[in-house]
Every structure is written in structure tokens, then in C-alpha cells.
Design a protein around this motif. Structure first.
Motif, mmCIF file in Angstrom:
data_model
loop_
_atom_site.group_PDB
_atom_site.id
_atom_site.type_symbol
_atom_site.label_atom_id
_atom_site.label_comp_id
_atom_site.label_asym_id
_atom_site.label_seq_id
_atom_site.Cartn_x
_atom_site.Cartn_y
_atom_site.Cartn_z
ATOM 1 N N UNK A 198 -27.897 12.413 -35.170
ATOM 2 C CA UNK A 198 -29.141 11.675 -34.921
ATOM 3 C C UNK A 198 -29.644 11.949 -33.508
ATOM 4 N N UNK A 199 -28.725 12.024 -32.543
ATOM 5 C CA UNK A 199 -29.120 12.325 -31.164
ATOM 6 C C UNK A 199 -29.717 13.729 -31.066
ATOM 7 N N UNK A 200 -29.117 14.684 -31.799
ATOM 8 C CA UNK A 200 -29.647 16.055 -31.800
ATOM 9 C C UNK A 200 -31.045 16.074 -32.405
ATOM 10 N N UNK A 201 -31.243 15.329 -33.507
ATOM 11 C CA UNK A 201 -32.549 15.277 -34.138
ATOM 12 C C UNK A 201 -33.592 14.703 -33.192
ATOM 13 N N UNK A 202 -33.228 13.633 -32.502
ATOM 14 C CA UNK A 202 -34.173 13.010 -31.571
ATOM 15 C C UNK A 202 -34.494 13.942 -30.403
ATOM 16 N N UNK A 203 -33.503 14.740 -30.004
ATOM 17 C CA UNK A 203 -33.753 15.696 -28.914
ATOM 18 C C UNK A 203 -34.729 16.783 -29.345
ATOM 19 N N UNK A 204 -34.847 16.962 -30.664
ATOM 20 C CA UNK A 204 -35.789 17.955 -31.201
ATOM 21 C C UNK A 204 -37.096 17.302 -31.652
ATOM 22 N N UNK A 205 -37.262 16.043 -31.271
ATOM 23 C CA UNK A 205 -38.518 15.360 -31.564
ATOM 24 C C UNK A 205 -38.608 14.742 -32.934
ATOM 25 N N UNK A 263 -30.621 20.388 -42.664
ATOM 26 C CA UNK A 263 -32.053 20.075 -42.652
ATOM 27 C C UNK A 263 -32.699 20.617 -41.378
ATOM 28 N N UNK A 264 -32.038 20.436 -40.253
ATOM 29 C CA UNK A 264 -32.572 20.953 -38.992
ATOM 30 C C UNK A 264 -32.684 22.477 -39.038
ATOM 31 N N UNK A 265 -31.685 23.130 -39.612
ATOM 32 C CA UNK A 265 -31.737 24.595 -39.731
ATOM 33 C C UNK A 265 -32.898 25.028 -40.625
ATOM 34 N N UNK A 266 -33.086 24.298 -41.730
ATOM 35 C CA UNK A 266 -34.121 24.655 -42.701
ATOM 36 C C UNK A 266 -35.514 24.552 -42.098
ATOM 37 N N UNK A 267 -35.800 23.436 -41.407
ATOM 38 C CA UNK A 267 -37.148 23.289 -40.846
ATOM 39 C C UNK A 267 -37.366 24.264 -39.688
ATOM 40 N N UNK A 268 -36.279 24.617 -38.998
ATOM 41 C CA UNK A 268 -36.406 25.594 -37.913
ATOM 42 C C UNK A 268 -36.713 26.978 -38.482
ATOM 43 N N UNK A 269 -36.014 27.346 -39.561
ATOM 44 C CA UNK A 269 -36.217 28.663 -40.171
ATOM 45 C C UNK A 269 -37.572 28.771 -40.863
ATOM 46 N N UNK A 270 -38.029 27.658 -41.454
ATOM 47 C CA UNK A 270 -39.281 27.698 -42.218
ATOM 48 C C UNK A 270 -40.516 27.466 -41.353
ATOM 49 N N UNK A 271 -40.295 26.968 -40.130
ATOM 50 C CA UNK A 271 -41.432 26.725 -39.243
ATOM 51 C C UNK A 271 -42.163 25.419 -39.503
ATOM 52 N N UNK A 272 -41.569 24.524 -40.297
ATOM 53 C CA UNK A 272 -42.204 23.234 -40.557
ATOM 54 C C UNK A 272 -42.202 22.380 -39.287
ATOM 55 N N UNK A 273 -43.286 21.649 -39.107
ATOM 56 C CA UNK A 273 -43.387 20.715 -37.983
ATOM 57 C C UNK A 273 -43.116 19.317 -38.520
ATOM 58 N N UNK A 274 -42.047 18.711 -38.069
ATOM 59 C CA UNK A 274 -41.625 17.409 -38.577
ATOM 60 C C UNK A 274 -41.288 16.502 -37.404
ATOM 61 N N UNK A 275 -41.711 15.241 -37.468
ATOM 62 C CA UNK A 275 -41.438 14.324 -36.357
ATOM 63 C C UNK A 275 -40.725 13.042 -36.787
ATOM 64 N N UNK A 276 -40.531 12.861 -38.112
ATOM 65 C CA UNK A 276 -39.917 11.614 -38.558
ATOM 66 C C UNK A 276 -39.211 11.781 -39.902
#
Length: 279
Positions: A44-51, A218-231
Motif C-alpha cells: 500500500x505504501x508503494x502504491x501511494x508513492x506512485x500516486x 497490478x502495479x506492473x500491469x498498469x506500468x506496462x500498459x501505460x494506464x493512468x490510475x490514481x485510486x
């Protein structure tokens, strides 16, 4: 030392051993829960660090994953079809497809779970509550539908329109099992979709991915796909049914992650992203 004293002594030793084993197992369980909690907090901390913030409504604690075998039960199928069509005759269409001809309509069922029921006009009135009518019909077929607003679509006006219900087994939704009801002129005309086959055995999965690992995937997937996600708004464990024409298949665990950028499905065994449509 007489025999009675020896027996009592042995019993005392066994009790002590059992207490020690229970204490060790309990300590391991506490340790494992602590490690899981710490891992989740770290992710969760890693996710928050990525916005990406995690909603307070997201449940991050889930039981162990299971994989379930499913099979087509022809006797049960005929009984359930008779519950909605009345007494039926059966015709084999080949390819494990059966046609049921009844007093109130006809139905075609396949080994994959795909089915279609054509009702006679007026056999099932739409009623004042089309969704309730659809749910009652499914119940007669031995199918459980997701409750609440999720997995339900209702568009019926003046006795005509559609109701779509997502199916579940127990309390777990099956993503690719949906049933559509078409109402015309005040009565149910057509029911079609994919149903859950009858549940067989259920086995726990030692190689299943835990919530922490799924979130990292999930973090890897959105990073690889270029999706912009904030929540991250919701995390839900679901099933996907896979069944060939033979009627023997399985239910595999899939995680559904709902975000402000849409829904993502991740296989609970492989960690791969699944392309699924949820109605």
C-alpha cells in the motif's frame, strides 16, 4: 510402578506434547498474520508513492483461494428445466447439446453451460417487478444471481425490455456467467446466457497468489500498459468458469480490481491479466 500409574504418566506426557504443539502452531499463525499484514502495508505504501490511493472500503483480507471442479449433471438439468417448462421430452442434437420440449416452451442446453430458453407467450408474466421475476426464474433453474446493484442491469418499460443478472456460486461471482431475460408484450419471451455448471470438488491452492502479490502485479500491469490510475476503489475475488463441450470444467479464481481508470482482472494462479467483460 503399576500399570495404572504408567498409563496416567503416558497420558500426562501426551497432554504436554499436545499443548506444546498447539502453542507452536499458534505462534506460527500469529507470525504469519503479522508478516502478511506487514507485506500489505508495504505494498500500500508503494502504491501511494506512485500516486495511487487505496480506498478505506477496500477489503485486503481474504481466505485461501480454492479451485473448484464443475460438471454437467443431466438428471439435475432435466429436473430444473421441467420446473420452468413443465413436463419435457428430450432430443439429442449432437455435440452434447440437448433440446427440451415442454408445455410452456422449449430450451437448448450445452455442455459448456451455454443455454437458451424460449417461452410461450403469457407463460411467465413480466409483473410489477421484472428483476424479481427474473430472479425467481433463475432460482427454479438452480442458479444463484448476484444481489445488489453490482452485476445487475434492468431496462424494462411497459412490460418490455431486458434484465441481465450475473451468476454466483456461494457468495462468489462468476464473471463469465451472465443470463439475459427478454420481456415482450408483458411476458418473458427469451432467457439466454451461460450458467454455472454443477459444483464438484473444491481444492485449496498452495501456489495461489496472495493479495500483496496481486497488488504488485497490478502495479506492473498498469506500468506496462501505460494506464493512468490514481485510486483503487474495490478489490474482489471472483471466479471464471472454463468448460469444454464435454461438460467437465473448473472454476478458477480471478481478482477484480476496480479503479478510477476502469476494471482490471488478474488471474489468481498465474498473475496474468485477463480480458473479461463484466455486465
Amino acid at each position: 510402578m503399576d500399570n495404572s500409574k504408567i498409563k496416567n504418566f503416558i497420558i500426562i506426557i501426551l497432554l504436554i506434547v499436545n499443548l506444546l504443539l498447539t502453542a507452536v502452531i499458534g505462534a506460527d499463525m500469529v507470525k504469519n498474520r503479522t508478516l502478511r499484514r506487514q507485506a500489505l502495508e508495504g505494498v500500500v505504501a508503494i502504491m501511494e508513492s506512485r500516486g495511487i490511493t487505496v480506498s478505506e472500503d477496500v477489503a485486503l483480507s481474504y481466505p485461501d483461494l480454492n479451485i473448484c471442479s464443475v460438471r454437467r449433471d443431466l438428471d439435475a438439468e432435466k429436473k430444473r428445466v421441467s420446473a420452468v417448462l413443465g413436463k419435457v421430452s428430450v432430443q439429442d442434437r449432437g455435440g452434447n447439446i440437448l433440446l427440451y420440449l415442454g408445455e410452456r416452451g422449449e430450451a437448448q442446453f450445452s455442455g459448456t453451460g451455454v443455454f437458451e430458453i424460449l417461452m410461450n407467450v403469457g407463460a411467465v408474466p413480466t409483473g410489477q417487478d421484472p428483476e424479481g421475476t427474473a430472479r425467481a426464474f433463475l432460482k427454479k433453474l438452480g442458479i444463484s444471481a448476484v444481489k445488489g446493484d453490482d452485476g445487475v442491469r434492468v431496462d424494462v418499460r411497459d412490460g418490455a425490455g431486458t434484465v441481465v443478472l450475473n451468476c454466483q456460486i456461494g457468495k462468489t461471482e462468476i464473471i463469465n456467467c451472465q443470463v439475459t431475460f427478454i420481456f415482450t408484450d408483458g411476458s418473458l419471451m427469451l432467457v439466454s446466457g451461460t450458467r454455472p455448471l454443477d459444483k464438484g470438488s473444491s481444492d485449496s491452492l498452495d501456489n495461489a497468489m496472495d493479495v500483496s502479490t496481486i497488488l504488485m502485479r497490478f502495479l506492473d500491469i498498469i506500468s506496462e500498459s501505460g494506464h493512468v490510475c490514481s485510486r483503487l476503489e474495490n478489490l474482489e475475488l471472483c471466479y471464471v468458469q472454463s468448460a469444454p463441450a464435454s461438460g467437465l470444467g473448473k472454476l478458477e479464481p480471478v481478482w477484480c480490481l476496480t479503479t478510477d481508470a476502469g476494471e482490471f482482472y488478474i488471474n489468481g494462479l498465474t498473475g496474468k491479466r485477463e480480458t473479461l467483460t463484466r455486465y
